[in-house]
Each structure stands twice: as structure tokens, then as C-alpha cells.
Design a protein around this motif. Structure first.
Motif, PDB file in Angstrom:
ATOM      1  N   PRO A  40       5.204   5.354   5.135  1.00  0.00           N
ATOM      2  CA  PRO A  40       4.255   4.306   4.732  1.00  0.00           C
ATOM      3  C   PRO A  40       4.251   3.159   5.726  1.00  0.00           C
ATOM      4  CG  PRO A  40       6.245   4.193   3.405  1.00  0.00           C
ATOM      5  CD  PRO A  40       6.359   5.440   4.228  1.00  0.00           C
ATOM      6  N   PHE A  41       3.082   2.548   5.857  1.00  0.00           N
ATOM      7  CA  PHE A  41       2.941   1.366   6.718  1.00  0.00           C
ATOM      8  C   PHE A  41       3.290   0.144   5.877  1.00  0.00           C
ATOM      9  CE2 PHE A  41       0.404  -2.092   8.636  1.00  0.00           C
ATOM     10  CZ  PHE A  41       0.936  -2.053   9.916  1.00  0.00           C
ATOM     11  N   LEU A  42       4.430  -0.469   6.171  1.00  0.00           N
ATOM     12  CA  LEU A  42       4.941  -1.552   5.336  1.00  0.00           C
ATOM     13  C   LEU A  42       4.334  -2.888   5.729  1.00  0.00           C
ATOM     14  CD1 LEU A  42       8.731  -0.585   5.185  1.00  0.00           C
ATOM     15  CD2 LEU A  42       6.911   0.021   3.608  1.00  0.00           C
ATOM     16  N   THR A  43       3.834  -3.606   4.734  1.00  0.00           N
ATOM     17  CA  THR A  43       3.341  -4.968   4.904  1.00  0.00           C
ATOM     18  C   THR A  43       3.866  -5.806   3.748  1.00  0.00           C
ATOM     19  OG1 THR A  43       1.319  -4.594   3.611  1.00  0.00           O
ATOM     20  CG2 THR A  43       1.221  -4.095   5.968  1.00  0.00           C
ATOM     21  N   ARG A  44       3.490  -7.059   3.720  1.00  0.00           N
ATOM     22  CA  ARG A  44       3.912  -7.922   2.618  1.00  0.00           C
ATOM     23  C   ARG A  44       3.341  -7.424   1.292  1.00  0.00           C
ATOM     24  NH1 ARG A  44       3.049 -14.174   3.577  1.00  0.00           N
ATOM     25  NH2 ARG A  44       4.489 -13.591   5.258  1.00  0.00           N
ATOM     26  N   GLU A  45       2.136  -6.861   1.359  1.00  0.00           N
ATOM     27  CA  GLU A  45       1.497  -6.361   0.140  1.00  0.00           C
ATOM     28  C   GLU A  45       1.945  -4.937  -0.196  1.00  0.00           C
ATOM     29  OE1 GLU A  45      -0.234  -7.624   2.742  1.00  0.00           O
ATOM     30  OE2 GLU A  45      -0.523  -9.626   1.891  1.00  0.00           O
ATOM     31  N   ASN A  46       2.182  -4.125   0.822  1.00  0.00           N
ATOM     32  CA  ASN A  46       2.568  -2.733   0.618  1.00  0.00           C
ATOM     33  C   ASN A  46       4.073  -2.583   0.821  1.00  0.00           C
ATOM     34  OD1 ASN A  46       2.799   0.015   0.431  1.00  0.00           O
ATOM     35  ND2 ASN A  46       1.793   0.455   2.384  1.00  0.00           N
ATOM     36  N   VAL A  47       4.792  -2.304  -0.264  1.00  0.00           N
ATOM     37  CA  VAL A  47       6.253  -2.218  -0.190  1.00  0.00           C
ATOM     38  C   VAL A  47       6.726  -0.775  -0.058  1.00  0.00           C
ATOM     39  CG1 VAL A  47       6.612  -4.349  -1.481  1.00  0.00           C
ATOM     40  CG2 VAL A  47       6.397  -2.190  -2.719  1.00  0.00           C
ATOM     41  N   GLY A  48       5.835   0.118   0.312  1.00  0.00           N
ATOM     42  CA  GLY A  48       6.228   1.501   0.545  1.00  0.00           C
ATOM     43  C   GLY A  48       5.804   2.455  -0.534  1.00  0.00           C
ATOM     44  N   GLU A  49       4.997   2.002  -1.485  1.00  0.00           N
ATOM     45  CA  GLU A  49       4.514   2.865  -2.552  1.00  0.00           C
ATOM     46  C   GLU A  49       2.994   2.832  -2.588  1.00  0.00           C
ATOM     47  OE1 GLU A  49       6.155   2.000  -6.330  1.00  0.00           O
ATOM     48  OE2 GLU A  49       8.236   2.269  -5.706  1.00  0.00           O
ATOM     49  N   TYR A  50       2.385   3.995  -2.678  1.00  0.00           N
ATOM     50  CA  TYR A  50       0.938   4.092  -2.799  1.00  0.00           C
ATOM     51  C   TYR A  50       0.540   4.090  -4.269  1.00  0.00           C
ATOM     52  CZ  TYR A  50       1.116   5.522   2.111  1.00  0.00           C
ATOM     53  OH  TYR A  50       1.331   5.565   3.460  1.00  0.00           O
ATOM     54  N   SER A  51      -0.643   3.559  -4.548  1.00  0.00           N
ATOM     55  CA  SER A  51      -1.145   3.546  -5.925  1.00  0.00           C
ATOM     56  C   SER A  51      -1.594   4.933  -6.376  1.00  0.00           C
ATOM     57  CB  SER A  51      -2.315   2.565  -6.049  1.00  0.00           C
ATOM     58  OG  SER A  51      -1.904   1.257  -5.721  1.00  0.00           O
ATOM     59  N   GLY A  52      -1.836   5.810  -5.430  1.00  0.00           N
ATOM     60  CA  GLY A  52      -2.260   7.167  -5.736  1.00  0.00           C
ATOM     61  C   GLY A  52      -2.451   7.952  -4.466  1.00  0.00           C
ATOM     62  N   ASN A  53      -2.770   9.251  -4.594  1.00  0.00           N
ATOM     63  CA  ASN A  53      -2.897  10.059  -3.387  1.00  0.00           C
ATOM     64  C   ASN A  53      -4.129   9.719  -2.562  1.00  0.00           C
ATOM     65  OD1 ASN A  53      -4.555  11.102  -5.367  1.00  0.00           O
ATOM     66  ND2 ASN A  53      -3.547  13.099  -5.467  1.00  0.00           N
ATOM     67  N   ILE A  54      -5.136   9.099  -3.169  1.00  0.00           N
ATOM     68  CA  ILE A  54      -6.288   8.658  -2.378  1.00  0.00           C
ATOM     69  C   ILE A  54      -5.883   7.539  -1.427  1.00  0.00           C
ATOM     70  CG2 ILE A  54      -8.512   7.460  -2.515  1.00  0.00           C
ATOM     71  CD1 ILE A  54      -9.133   9.126  -4.978  1.00  0.00           C
ATOM     72  N   ASP A  55      -5.091   6.580  -1.916  1.00  0.00           N
ATOM     73  CA  ASP A  55      -4.595   5.507  -1.046  1.00  0.00           C
ATOM     74  C   ASP A  55      -3.734   6.075   0.081  1.00  0.00           C
ATOM     75  OD1 ASP A  55      -5.721   3.447  -2.679  1.00  0.00           O
ATOM     76  OD2 ASP A  55      -4.076   3.738  -4.083  1.00  0.00           O
ATOM     77  N   ALA A  56      -2.905   7.061  -0.259  1.00  0.00           N
ATOM     78  CA  ALA A  56      -2.036   7.667   0.751  1.00  0.00           C
ATOM     79  C   ALA A  56      -2.850   8.373   1.830  1.00  0.00           C
ATOM     80  CB  ALA A  56      -1.070   8.641   0.085  1.00  0.00           C
ATOM     81  N   LEU A  57      -3.887   9.097   1.428  1.00  0.00           N
ATOM     82  CA  LEU A  57      -4.722   9.808   2.398  1.00  0.00           C
ATOM     83  C   LEU A  57      -5.500   8.831   3.269  1.00  0.00           C
ATOM     84  CD1 LEU A  57      -6.029  12.660   0.083  1.00  0.00           C
ATOM     85  CD2 LEU A  57      -4.562  12.957   2.083  1.00  0.00           C
ATOM     86  N   ARG A  58      -5.987   7.754   2.688  1.00  0.00           N
ATOM     87  CA  ARG A  58      -6.735   6.783   3.489  1.00  0.00           C
ATOM     88  C   ARG A  58      -5.824   6.109   4.516  1.00  0.00           C
ATOM     89  NH1 ARG A  58      -8.471   1.490   3.952  1.00  0.00           N
ATOM     90  NH2 ARG A  58     -10.689   1.265   4.495  1.00  0.00           N
ATOM     91  N   SER A  59      -4.580   5.826   4.121  1.00  0.00           N
ATOM     92  CA  SER A  59      -3.635   5.209   5.059  1.00  0.00           C
ATOM     93  C   SER A  59      -3.284   6.138   6.212  1.00  0.00           C
ATOM     94  CB  SER A  59      -2.358   4.801   4.317  1.00  0.00           C
ATOM     95  OG  SER A  59      -2.619   3.798   3.360  1.00  0.00           O
ATOM     96  N   ASN A  60      -3.453   7.446   5.999  1.00  0.00           N
ATOM     97  CA  ASN A  60      -3.139   8.424   7.035  1.00  0.00           C
ATOM     98  C   ASN A  60      -4.384   9.159   7.521  1.00  0.00           C
ATOM     99  OD1 ASN A  60       0.023   8.548   7.127  1.00  0.00           O
ATOM    100  ND2 ASN A  60      -0.510   8.495   4.952  1.00  0.00           N
TER     101      ASN A  60
END
Length: 378
Positions: free
Chosen positions: A88-108
Motif C-alpha cells: 500500500p501507498f502510505l499517506t497521512r490519510e491511508n494507513v495501509g488499509e483499503y476500504s475495498g478491492n475497488i480502492d486497492a485496484l485503483r491504487s495499483n
């Protein structure tokens, strides 16, 4: 299947698995004496000839990365394609967990765009089964479907409704031609017997388009948000492919315990390991050693174990030591566990490197076994 790539979406830590996933991803959970959950999903793709596989990581993924390494055990340590770890791409808002597989696919999405294959096999990592995808892909192409979903005929034991609010349990209405007419997610009582296994085949370009559209409309989950709406609106041609072999979805302590007890059955082992090979990280160990007076019945014992006591209906991982006078029944002892003299264990799960000192006694219930986290001495 040189024209097909794979993506494995690893689910985040789940409190329903308690101490076993407090410091590891669900995909890295040890099972069946020597394997990890992800070994089955990854081996399914490798045995299907898929050579470009991305593994989307989430929080606490270090154990999983250590297990996968360069992908050598799966023959994926190649210069072109091969195994790609997608942390995962870690930011202040993203602590390493995706809200769902759509978010994960978009990040990748960059990994998807760089890939050259036409089709994508998208799979979750919480179901243990053994198959190849040749027939599923052939049926996908022959049916001219946009998406093909793998499903099984559900039995009551297949679904743990106590965690339906945390995990997406989806059921589909599939007609005689294989077309999916309706999808329902997390029902109290399912209207249809077809239980989706969170495995699908889709064209890579279509997947990119769907993920982009879904994300822009605030969607997060593939089953609940995207597929259900698109099927109801008739916007996608969705086909169902029935899997008829052994499978077990592992998302609770009860289902984890149940699967490992299943593996003791020779018929289950034959279906899981004889049809297609299941690859895993190699750890060289001496054969198991049985001392005089040891008694072992109906159990799965891995390399490196030393047994001087009694073991019944249990699964022992590599390097476990059972001392003289100790009794272990209906239990799972993970790697490098130690049961000292005159202890009694029943319906217990020990994580890695757990020691119970002499004369200890732990008796759990089969429906709710006792779980002890790793590196604990009792």
C-alpha cells in the motif's frame, strides 16, 4: 494462458481470526502443517500457466512478503513479468488499509496499465481450493461475457453468517445458460444456492474502465457496489462458472479450525494436493522423530517434529515438540511449538513458537477452540 495475468487481493487483518492475524495478513495464515493461505491461490494461477501475477498487500504484510520472497518457489522470479508485490501507498490519510478491492485496484492501476495480457484473473485470498482456470477462461470467451464469476453450490457449513457484516458474502441467481441474473450480498437467508468465491475473469481494459467508473461514484466493494448494481441495471453480461471441488473459506477461528481438521481426512488431502501441485516456501528439515512410547493416531505431522507423547486428531507444523506424558487431541500446533511433560491439550490452536510448561492443561470447545498468540509461554 500466456494472454492472462493474475491479481490476488489480500484481505486486511480481521478480528474474527483473533490473535492469529494480529501481526500477519490473512493470506499469510499457516494452514495444513506447512502451507500458507496464499499458496493455494497463487499455485492455482501458476498451474494455469499465468506468468504475470500481482499481489496487493495491506497492513501487516511483512510476514507475507517474507514468505513470497522473489517468487522462486513458484517459478516466478523472472526478468519479464513474474511475481509483483504491490504494497500500500502510505499517506497521512491511508494507513495501509483499503476500504475495498475497488480502492486497492485503483491504487495499483499502474500495474494493470503496464501489463500486456488481455485477460485478468482477480482472486481474493481467503478461500482454499485447488483448480486450474483453463476451462473457466474457455467458457468466459465462448459465452461472450464481460465478466465470469466462479461460484459453488453453498452448504450451510460454507457460510459463517456471524461475520457477514465484515466480509462480503455474495450469492447469485444463475440461469440454465450460466447467465447471472441477480446478486445479493450479506443476506440473512440466501435466496439462491450459488455462493460466489470472489474469483472472476475479465478483460484488463474493461477492468480498468470499471474500476475508474466505480471509484468516481464512491464505490468500494466489487460484489456489493459494482457487480450487484451493474447486473440489476443490465449494463454487464455476467456469466457464472461452477466449481465442484473441495473449498473452504477461512475468515473465523471456527472455519480455520474446521479446515485443518478436514485436512486430516485422506480424501480431502487427495483432492487438495494430488490433482495439481501446491507450491510453498521451502524449509529444509529432518524427518519427524518418534520416540519409544509415542502414540500418534489420525494426525498430520510435518517435518522436524519430535514426538514422545500422545497425539490424536491433530495437525503439527514443522519443528513441534511433544514431550513424554503429554496428550494433544483435536488441536493445531504451529511451527516450533513445544508441549512439555504431562500436559493435556484439547481443541486448542497454538500460533508459532508457543510453549506450554509441564503439567499444564488447556481444554477448549470444538465450536470455539482456545487460541494462543505467537511467542507465548504458558
Amino acid at each position: 494462458m500466456n494472454n492472462t495475468m493474475g491479481i490476488i487481493y489480500t484481505t486486511k487483518d480481521d478480528l474474527t481470526l483473533r490473535e492469529m492475524t494480529s501481526s500477519r495478513a490473512v493470506a499469510a495464515l499457516p494452514v495444513a502443517g506447512r502451507y500458507r493461505m496464499i499458496d493455494f491461490v497463487l499455485s492455482n494461477m501458476v498451474n494455469s500457466g499465468v506468468r504475470n501475477i500481482g499481489v496487493i498487500m495491506q497492513k501487516n504484510y511483512h510476514s507475507l512478503m517474507d514468505h513470497l520472497g522473489s517468487g522462486k518457489e513458484w517459478d516466478l522470479h523472472t526478468r519479464n513479468d513474474g511475481l509483483r508485490i504491490l504494497p500500500p501507498f502510505l499517506t497521512r490519510e491511508n494507513v495501509g488499509e483499503y476500504s475495498g478491492n475497488i480502492d486497492a485496484l485503483r491504487s495499483n492501476a499502474g500495474f494493470l496499465r503496464r501489463s500486456r495480457q488481455e485477460y485478468v484473473i482477480l482472486s481474493a485470498s481467503h478461500t482454499v481450493f485447488n483448480t486450474t482456470y483453463y476451462d473457466m477462461l474457455a467458457e468466459h470467451i465462448a459465452s461472450n461475457a464481460d465478466i465470469t464469476l466462479m461460484y459453488v453450490k453453498a452448504r450451510p457449513s460454507d457460510v459463517d453468517y456471524s461475520v457477514a457484516s465484515n466480509d462480503s458474502h455474495a450469492f447469485a441467481d444463475v440461469d440454465e445458460t450460466g447467465r447471472v441474473l441477480e446478486i445479493e450480498v450479506n443476506p440473512n437467508v440466501a435466496s439462491y444456492p450459488n455462493y460466489l468465491m470472489d474469483v472472476l475473469i475479465v478483460k484488463r481494459t474493461l477492468l480498468l474502465h470499471l474500476v475508474d467508473q466505480a471509484y468516481s461514484h464512491g464505490m468500494h466493494d466489487m460484489n456489493c457496489d459494482l457487480l450487484r448494481r451493474y447486473v440489476q441495471a443490465g449494463l454487464l453480461r455476467v456469466h457464472g462458472y461452477e466449481f465442484k471441488g473441495y473449498h473452504r473459506r477461512i475468515e473465523t477461528v471456527k472455519s480455520y479450525f474446521g479446515f485443518n481438521m478436514d485436512v486430516i481426512n485422506s480424501d480431502v488431502r487427495r483432492e487438495l494436493f494430488k490433482k495439481n501441485p501446491v507450491y510453498t516456501k521451502v524449509r529444509d528439515e529432518v524427518p519427524a522423530r518418534y520416540y519409544p512410547g509415542a502414540k500418534v493416531e489420525n494426525s498430520l505431522v510435518a517435518d522436524g517434529c519430535e514426538i514422545a507423547g500422545t497425539v490424536e486428531n491433530s495437525v503439527l507444523f514443522r519443528g513441534v515438540k511433544i514431550a513424554r506424558g503429554a496428550i494433544v487431541r483435536n488441536s493445531i500446533i504451529m511451527q516450533d511449538g513445544e508441549v512439555q511433560e504431562s500436559c493435556e491439550l484439547e481443541n486448542v490452536i497454538f500460533d508459532k513458537a508457543v510453549t506450554i510448561r509441564s503439567y499444564g492443561r488447556l481444554i477448549g470447545q470444538r465450536q470455539y477452540p482456545i487460541v494462543i498468540g505467537k511467542n507465548v509461554t504458558l
